[in-house]
Design a protein around this motif. Structure first.
Motif, PDB file in Angstrom:
ATOM      1  N   THR A   1     -30.244  73.793   4.635  1.00 60.83           N
ATOM      2  CA  THR A   1     -29.505  73.018   6.017  1.00 60.83           C
ATOM      3  C   THR A   1     -30.267  71.632   6.114  1.00 60.83           C
ATOM      4  N   LYS A   2     -31.694  71.589   6.064  1.00 67.99           N
ATOM      5  CA  LYS A   2     -32.459  70.533   6.369  1.00 67.99           C
ATOM      6  C   LYS A   2     -32.131  69.279   5.114  1.00 67.99           C
ATOM      7  N   LEU A   3     -32.318  69.830   4.057  1.00 66.43           N
ATOM      8  CA  LEU A   3     -31.826  68.859   2.936  1.00 66.43           C
ATOM      9  C   LEU A   3     -30.395  68.330   2.831  1.00 66.43           C
ATOM     10  N   ILE A   4     -29.433  69.105   3.408  1.00 64.90           N
ATOM     11  CA  ILE A   4     -28.084  68.532   3.386  1.00 64.90           C
ATOM     12  C   ILE A   4     -28.118  67.799   4.577  1.00 64.90           C
ATOM     13  N   ARG A   5     -28.810  67.911   5.783  1.00 64.17           N
ATOM     14  CA  ARG A   5     -28.618  67.066   6.825  1.00 64.17           C
ATOM     15  C   ARG A   5     -29.290  65.695   6.404  1.00 64.17           C
ATOM     16  N   ALA A   6     -30.316  65.893   5.579  1.00 61.24           N
ATOM     17  CA  ALA A   6     -31.037  64.513   5.133  1.00 61.24           C
ATOM     18  C   ALA A   6     -30.053  63.716   4.199  1.00 61.24           C
ATOM     19  N   LEU A   7     -29.340  64.499   3.502  1.00 60.65           N
ATOM     20  CA  LEU A   7     -28.553  63.472   2.616  1.00 60.65           C
ATOM     21  C   LEU A   7     -27.284  63.119   3.356  1.00 60.65           C
ATOM     22  N   GLN A   8     -26.688  63.859   4.392  1.00 60.52           N
ATOM     23  CA  GLN A   8     -25.950  63.197   5.224  1.00 60.52           C
ATOM     24  C   GLN A   8     -26.404  61.935   5.893  1.00 60.52           C
ATOM     25  N   ILE A   9     -27.568  61.844   6.413  1.00 55.59           N
ATOM     26  CA  ILE A   9     -28.067  60.615   7.019  1.00 55.59           C
ATOM     27  C   ILE A   9     -28.317  59.465   5.912  1.00 55.59           C
ATOM     28  N   ALA A  10     -28.716  60.053   4.641  1.00 64.64           N
ATOM     29  CA  ALA A  10     -28.834  59.043   3.823  1.00 64.64           C
ATOM     30  C   ALA A  10     -27.543  58.213   3.265  1.00 64.64           C
TER      31      ALA A  10
ATOM     32  N   GLU B   1     -31.021  80.793   3.759  1.00 62.33           N
ATOM     33  CA  GLU B   1     -30.133  81.222   2.285  1.00 62.33           C
ATOM     34  C   GLU B   1     -28.873  82.025   2.622  1.00 62.33           C
ATOM     35  N   ASN B   2     -28.612  82.597   4.142  1.00 64.37           N
ATOM     36  CA  ASN B   2     -27.854  83.396   4.519  1.00 64.37           C
ATOM     37  C   ASN B   2     -26.772  82.753   5.311  1.00 64.37           C
ATOM     38  N   THR B   3     -27.070  81.200   5.659  1.00 63.49           N
ATOM     39  CA  THR B   3     -26.328  80.578   6.377  1.00 63.49           C
ATOM     40  C   THR B   3     -24.832  80.062   5.742  1.00 63.49           C
ATOM     41  N   LYS B   4     -23.830  80.100   6.465  1.00 67.68           N
ATOM     42  CA  LYS B   4     -22.628  79.412   5.662  1.00 67.68           C
ATOM     43  C   LYS B   4     -22.527  77.869   5.437  1.00 67.68           C
ATOM     44  N   GLY B   5     -21.987  77.652   4.413  1.00 72.08           N
ATOM     45  CA  GLY B   5     -22.023  76.159   3.809  1.00 72.08           C
ATOM     46  C   GLY B   5     -21.154  75.285   4.646  1.00 72.08           C
ATOM     47  N   VAL B   6     -21.500  74.117   4.478  1.00 78.34           N
ATOM     48  CA  VAL B   6     -20.803  73.248   5.528  1.00 78.34           C
ATOM     49  C   VAL B   6     -19.984  72.436   4.466  1.00 78.34           C
ATOM     50  N   SER B   7     -18.706  72.273   4.569  1.00 81.95           N
ATOM     51  CA  SER B   7     -17.991  71.471   3.537  1.00 81.95           C
ATOM     52  C   SER B   7     -18.133  69.963   3.807  1.00 81.95           C
ATOM     53  N   SER B   8     -17.887  69.321   2.617  1.00 81.16           N
ATOM     54  CA  SER B   8     -18.063  67.614   2.656  1.00 81.16           C
ATOM     55  C   SER B   8     -17.226  66.990   3.573  1.00 81.16           C
ATOM     56  N   GLU B   9     -15.814  67.753   3.892  1.00 83.70           N
ATOM     57  CA  GLU B   9     -15.091  66.979   4.854  1.00 83.70           C
ATOM     58  C   GLU B   9     -15.686  67.180   6.160  1.00 83.70           C
ATOM     59  N   GLU B  10     -16.417  68.198   6.564  1.00 82.50           N
ATOM     60  CA  GLU B  10     -17.087  68.408   7.841  1.00 82.50           C
ATOM     61  C   GLU B  10     -18.063  67.224   7.974  1.00 82.50           C
ATOM     62  N   LEU B  11     -18.841  67.093   6.838  1.00 86.35           N
ATOM     63  CA  LEU B  11     -20.037  66.264   6.638  1.00 86.35           C
ATOM     64  C   LEU B  11     -19.730  64.778   6.954  1.00 86.35           C
ATOM     65  N   ARG B  12     -18.427  64.647   6.371  1.00 83.30           N
ATOM     66  CA  ARG B  12     -17.976  63.004   6.293  1.00 83.30           C
ATOM     67  C   ARG B  12     -17.534  62.355   7.726  1.00 83.30           C
ATOM     68  N   VAL B  13     -17.364  63.420   8.696  1.00 85.81           N
ATOM     69  CA  VAL B  13     -16.950  62.883  10.010  1.00 85.81           C
ATOM     70  C   VAL B  13     -18.115  61.923  10.712  1.00 85.81           C
ATOM     71  N   GLN B  14     -19.308  62.526  10.663  1.00 88.74           N
ATOM     72  CA  GLN B  14     -20.370  61.765  11.220  1.00 88.74           C
ATOM     73  C   GLN B  14     -20.898  60.716  10.301  1.00 88.74           C
ATOM     74  N   VAL B  15     -20.800  60.822   8.937  1.00 87.05           N
ATOM     75  CA  VAL B  15     -20.985  59.584   8.051  1.00 87.05           C
ATOM     76  C   VAL B  15     -19.957  58.621   8.335  1.00 87.05           C
ATOM     77  N   ALA B  16     -18.828  58.705   8.566  1.00 84.42           N
ATOM     78  CA  ALA B  16     -17.749  57.872   8.767  1.00 84.42           C
ATOM     79  C   ALA B  16     -17.838  57.150  10.093  1.00 84.42           C
ATOM     80  N   ARG B  17     -18.451  57.768  10.882  1.00 80.51           N
ATOM     81  CA  ARG B  17     -18.655  57.393  12.216  1.00 80.51           C
ATOM     82  C   ARG B  17     -19.883  56.390  12.346  1.00 80.51           C
TER      83      ARG B  17
END
Length: 534
Positions: A228-237, A425-441
């Motif tokens: 989750t933390k790595l995906i969050r960092a990639l979203q910020i990047a 490892e047991n957390t549900k994956g977040v889709s790219s479409e969901e991550l894009r919302v904050q990136v676009a904002r």
């Protein structure tokens, strides 16, 4: 009629004037003007193509001059220009019918009617596509030339340049007939403005005014479990254009996440696409069915890449990986396995967003505004800091392993993330479409506020746009005192905090935004901190 061609060298290249003189003497073809082997061989291709196209080759002595004379001419793109110039000189000689005169394919006094001609000839008169057409047309248009004859396969590439009238030729006969037919030249119809939505992939989506390409199933983040933390960092990047380093044991998912980064990067704006398209045109990597590059580049060179392969060079001063990643991402997987000299070479381009190459007495400046993404193991065996595995590396081995990066390079990395084998490892994956919302904002806010990404803010712009609450300033000051942040580290934290605030639609940087930026910067409890490199 003035005939020009193009000599690709570096990012700029040069227009080349083609002149032909028919004179008395033993029939022969001479080319002057520092022509390389491929250009000199055009004499034979041009002769066969003219004859096989139904034209009569001049029986006089043919002198072909390529100017400026002190500029080296390279490549097969001169074939069509030379052939058309020879045919023009032959036609002119018939009209004047003066045996003692000299004929040229251009009149030095006539500077208003010029045409750019590029293409490689086959022996039967057909025309093959060539590289650097987009770059040539842009240079010609800037020089006042408004007509060009290019291979049919390169025609759409040429029409992407606003203001240029293009004729796509399949044979030498078509090219020569079009030379004096102004109606044969057409330009692309553009709706509204020159910023037409050319090259946008089908199925692209618009989120808050920011365009994204359709998500490929194999690159969707929803397939990733945990981290989750790595995906969050990639979203910020992706939102702010920041650099990122991920480190952790083998098989934890570093590369898996990094390779999905393109799925949350916005499409390039028309202005950004111009320079990227020019670079790919020069490199010969522009697909014929995609005349304009609108998808942000994502390059992943192998660990055996050389300095020349990364920064560019060679006889024709072609772009390297950092220029091919311009306005996109450069991903170094297993970064510690790259040569130390290659890693250290990245330091200056990361600051200047360009690279200057000098070859054979000539200099060219390539744009290299890229995001650096790196993944690596924490030590040679990969188990340093693991709670369930034993690290077999000595302290000296771990130190040497990380010294390949050097502190000056790591100091330019805004986001540092440790990835563990059991990181959610047991957390549900977040889709790219969901991550894009904050990136676009965030991207939309940056474009409206300053016209560029947060990672590119200079010192005065940080003061102007990165307004902080008193609590946020206190957190950053404490981090500077306790963690020893350098002035660069403090400014990078401000930029990351600004991006986090943009993603949450906050006008000012508050404590929560600043704390997240500092946490990604310090990355405590790992090998880098133990050695004082972070």
């Amino acid at each position: 009629m003035r005939i020009f061609s193009f000599s690709p060298f570096g990012y700029e290249g040069s227009l080349v004037s083609v002149e032909v003189d028919l004179r008395r003497g033993i029939p022969a073809v001479d080319i002057v003007g520092l022509a390389d082997g491929a250009v000199k061989e055009s004499r034979e291709r041009m002769r066969s193509a003219i004859t096989n196209s139904g034209f009569e080759f001049p029986a006089e002595r043919v002198l072909i001059s390529l100017s400026p004379a002190d500029l080296k001419k390279e490549g097969a793109g001169f074939d069509l220009a030379v052939a058309v110039a020879v045919l023009g000189a032959k036609e002119n000689s018939r009209e004047t019918n003066e045996d003692d005169s000299m004929w040229t394919a251009e009149s030095p006094e006539d500077t208003g009617d010029s045409v750019l001609v590029m293409g490689e000839l086959e022996l039967n008169g057909n025309i093959r596509p060539v590289r650097a057409v987009h770059a040539a047309v842009c240079t010609a248009c800037a020089g006042g030339i408004r007509k060009c004859i290019v291979p049919e396969a390169n025609a759409e590439e040429a029409r992407e340049v606003s203001g240029m009238r293009v004729f796509g030729a399949q044979t030498l006969s078509e090219a020569f007939c079009a030379l004096n037919d102004s109606k044969a030249f057409t330009q692309k119809e553009r709706s509204g403005s020159s910023n037409a939505l050319a090259g946008i992939p089908e199925g692209s989506v618009n989120i808050e005014g920011v365009l994204f390409a359709p998500v490929s199933p194999e690159l969707d983040f929803k397939e990733v479990r945990g981290q989750t933390k790595l995906i969050r960092a990639l979203q910020i990047a992706a939102a702010g254009g920041h650099n990122i380093l991920a480190y952790g044991p083998p098989g934890c998912g570093k590369t898996l996440c990094m390779q999905r980064f393109p799925s949350i990067i916005p499409l390039l704006t028309p202005d950004e696409a111009q320079s990227v398209t020019r670079i790919y045109s020069i490199a010969g990597l522009l697909p014929h069915n995609s005349p304009s590059v609108r998808t942000a580049p994502f390059r992943q060179p192998h660990q055996t890449a050389t300095i020349e392969g990364m920064c560019g060079g060679g006889p024709k001063c072609t772009p390297g990986e950092i220029s091919l990643a311009h306005n996109g991402g450069l991903f170094l997987d297993e970064a510690a396995e790259f040569r130390t000299s290659v890693l250290q070479m990245l330091r200056v381009p990361l600051e200047t967003a360009s690279i200057t190459l000098s070859r054979a007495g000539r200099t060219s400046v390539f744009p290299a505004d890229f995001q650096l993404l790196m993944s690596t193991n924490p030590c040679p065996c990969g188990n340093y800091g693991s709670t369930d595995k034993l690290c077999l590396c000595s302290a000296r081995a771990v130190e040497q392993y990380w010294k390949k990066f050097s502190s000056p390079l790591l100091d330019r990395i805004e986001l540092r993330v440790r990835a563990d084998n059991n990181a959610g490892e047991n957390t549900k994956g977040v889709s790219s479409e969901e991550l894009r919302v904050q990136v676009a904002r965030a991207v939309s806010a940056q474009r409206k506020r300053q016209g560029k990404r947060n990672s590119k803010l200079n010192a005065s712009e940080i003061v102007k746009f990165c307004r902080c609450t008193d609590g946020a300033k206190k957190i950053l000051n404490e981090a500077q005192e306790k963690l020893g942040f350098s002035p660069r580290a403090a400014s990078l934290c401000m930029k990351v905090a600004r991006t986090v605030a943009d993603m949450s639609e906050k006008f000012c940087i508050d404590e929560e935004c600043m704390q997240e930026a500092v946490d990604f910067r310090k990355a405590e409890g790992n090998a880098l901190t133990d050695m004082g490199m972070l």
